[in-house]
Design a protein around this motif. Structure first.
Motif, PDB file in Angstrom:
ATOM      1  N   LYS A  76      20.629   5.072  43.250  1.00 23.95           N
ATOM      2  CA  LYS A  76      19.443   4.348  42.752  1.00 23.95           C
ATOM      3  C   LYS A  76      19.753   2.897  42.399  1.00 23.95           C
ATOM      4  CE  LYS A  76      16.441   7.603  43.130  1.00 23.95           C
ATOM      5  NZ  LYS A  76      15.514   7.410  44.233  1.00 23.95           N
ATOM      6  N   GLY A  89      14.934   2.925  46.162  1.00 24.46           N
ATOM      7  CA  GLY A  89      15.263   2.713  44.748  1.00 24.46           C
ATOM      8  C   GLY A  89      16.494   1.879  44.469  1.00 24.46           C
ATOM      9  N   SER A  90      17.142   1.305  45.511  1.00 20.22           N
ATOM     10  CA  SER A  90      18.290   0.433  45.258  1.00 20.22           C
ATOM     11  C   SER A  90      17.888  -1.024  45.458  1.00 20.22           C
ATOM     12  CB  SER A  90      19.436   0.790  46.200  1.00 20.22           C
ATOM     13  OG  SER A  90      19.886   2.087  45.947  1.00 20.22           O
TER      14      SER A  90
END
Ligand SMILES: [Zn+2]
Length: 584
Positions: A203, A234-235
């Motif tokens: 993440k 999500g990164s």
């Protein structure tokens, strides 16, 4: 006709950084720490450098080839930039770098290296020994890096590191064109799935910086796709196309450097209870000291056993978890009341301090005491909350200090060079003693109103803060006569204060690297026969965090301690493994 004439671009000359023996030693220590204590790591940067044949092209100003430009700017703008701009020399402690070269196959050329000038030199040298050749397969190198990151990640999790405390994993991907493995289409899919699994597991702890060098901007759509894949999952992802401009390449690297130092700071700052803590520490000490000027009358409140029930409790952590409190007599024989000043004379970041006395027939008896209350709560505190945490920490520190004193006594190198008959004060290594604290519970017999005071003996002498739970280590500047006092030991001349700093480190090793005692503060008692540090109000930081109350800053507290602590002769004498060598 008989000679071939080759011309090169004029190169900028980047000098190697001079490496001292001490820097080499520190490098070796850091390598050990990164290997044996990986949870101390705050960031690991993986760099994939394209070394396919096209990187040989000589179209970047100031460099012989694209490959030279990649390594040169990496060394200058990524490493040197961060190494020279850090405000504190220990800021990059436990930060590491892995470099992978991408051709048709991929090769790890530097693995988990400390972030230092030695790495800088290695990167500078690299393009001279490694020639770009063949095609560049993205997937093989991505797969390799992804496996390394995921393995590191799962090791940290099984080591008990929580997601928020994980180091930041960054991947700098530097390429000058289209990957050789774009067709068939399944390669593109495979690439996306490698990056997706990284992002899904890590993440916000994963960042991809994709860098396109060279003059074919149109061919960077694969890099663009990679960045989109990680941000979707999500990164963090960023794409920069620098063309063949040295300046653009340099700027991009320095932007990446900035982003990385920000996330590192965020990680370490979570160990700070509030932002502006550092300057406040010094102020607090001043307040405590000036508070000790005796003679000034302060408003106070007296309680006697005629009107109040006064019970003194001792905290016994070994007694029982549900009730560690044991009622004991007042400290002075014959005392039948107490007096507490209503205005505080000292203020720490966590507590207020009030003078406190025991009374016998309205007269002060016994030693001067000090009552402490949390600064955060105005209402009365019970011995179950704040006082419990305080006493739990202090009595744990007390026991550890006793064991530490024994370890010092048994360390051959820490013995005094004076003969045992010599009774001079500074002829024995100092002992560390934490104050024992009690709770005085005062109940009004008519109204039933109850107040609990946390009380310990008033320290006499110059109050000094030696280190803190946010990485503060007392600087040399403020040295006062007694703190610079040295003692002649078999290990050499040692400052008395080094014993206090070594205690924190000793606890770290003694607890199998699971906790430290820090926030060490107190006085050097010069009334005893041999030097003795009387300490109070410590903090304990544990790997899991919050086991020892509000001041337990968890893993980040330990990281901060390790990055600022410097080992001296006492650490060595105790056989502790070096964290940072004391500059001599
Ligand atoms: Zn040490």
């Amino acid at each position: 006709m008989r000679r071939e004439i080759t011309s090169y671009r004029e190169e900028i000359h980047i000098e190697k950084y001079p490496i001292s023996i001490q820097m080499m030693e520190h490098h070796t220590e850091l390598k050990r720490i990164l290997k044996e204590e990986p949870y101390l790591c705050t960031g690991h940067t993986y760099i994939i450098v394209d070394q396919s044949g096209s990187m040989r092209e000589a179209d970047v100003d100031g460099f012989r080839s694209r490959s030279h430009a990649a390594y040169g700017t990496l060394a200058l703008e990524f490493l040197a930039e961060q190494l020279s701009s850090r405000p504190n020399p220990q800021d990059l402690f436990a930060e590491s770098v892995t470099v992978v070269e991408m051709r048709e196959e991929s090769e790890v050329i530097l693995s988990n290296e400390p972030f230092d000038w030695i790495l800088f030199n290695r990167l500078l040298k690299r393009p001279n020994i490694s020639r770009p050749s063949f095609g560049g397969n993205y997937n093989k190198s991505l797969e390799k890096v992804s496996q390394m990151i995921l393995k590191e990640h799962s090791n940290l999790l099984s080591d008990g590191v929580e997601h928020g405390d994980l180091p930041n994993f960054s991947l700098v991907f530097l390429s000058d064109g289209k990957p050789s493995d774009t067709t068939p289409a399944k390669n593109v899919k495979e690439r996306a799935s490698i990056l997706t699994s990284l992002s899904v597991s890590l993440k916000d702890k994963f960042s991809l910086f994709a860098l396109g060098v060279g003059n074919r901007e149109a061919e960077f759509e694969q890099l663009q796709l990679m960045v989109e894949t990680v941000t979707k999952n999500g990164s963090n992802g960023q794409l920069a196309c620098t063309g063949v401009s040295t300046l653009k390449l340099a700027n991009t690297f320095s932007q990446i450097s900035n982003t990385l130092s920000c996330s590192r700071t965020t990680l370490l700052d979570s160990a700070l209870p509030n932002a502006a803590k550092m300057p406040k520490v010094a102020k607090d000490i001043e307040k405590r000291e000036t508070g000790k000027i005796v003679g000034k009358t302060m408003p106070s409140q007296k309680y006697t056993r005629k009107t109040h029930t006064i019970t003194r409790y001792r905290f016994d952590k070994d007694r029982s978890k549900s009730n560690p409190w044991q009622a004991v007599d007042l400290a002075t024989h014959g005392a039948n009341g107490v007096e507490v000043e209503t205005k505080f004379f000292g203020k720490g970041s966590e507590r207020l301090a009030f003078r406190f006395h025991e009374l016998a027939n309205q007269k002060r008896v016994g030693k001067m005491l000090v009552a402490k209350n949390s600064v955060h709560l105005n209402e009365n505190e019970t011995k179950e909350s704040f006082h419990h945490d305080f006493c739990h920490v202090q009595s744990t520190a007390y026991d550890l200090a006793e064991k530490f004193n024994t370890a010092v006594r048994n360390a051959p190198l820490l013995q005094s060079t004076f003969l045992p008959t010599n009774r001079e004060y500074y002829t024995k290594p100092p002992e560390l003693k934490f104050m024992l604290c009690h709770v005085y519970s005062i109940k009004n017999n008519t109204t039933g109103e109850k107040t609990d005071y946390l009380v310990e003996r008033m320290l006499q002498g110059k109050f000094t803060k030696y280190n803190s739970n946010n990485g503060y280590v007392r600087g040399e500047k403020k040295d006062t006569a007694h703190n610079t006092r040295t003692i002649e030991l078999k290990a050499g001349k040692v400052k008395l204060e080094e014993f206090v700093q070594a205690f924190s480190h000793w606890v770290y090793e003694h607890s199998n690297k699971h906790m430290i005692v820090c926030d060490l503060q107190g006085v050097l008692n010069q009334e005893s026969r041999y030097p003795e540090f009387m300490l109070t109000d410590p903090a304990i930081c544990t790997r899991k965090g919050r086991r020892f109350g509000k001041t337990d800053m968890g893993l980040n507290g330990i990281r901060r301690f390790c990055s600022t602590h410097k080992c001296g002769a006492v650490c060595k004498g105790l056989g502790l493994s070096y964290i940072n060598k004391l500059d001599s």
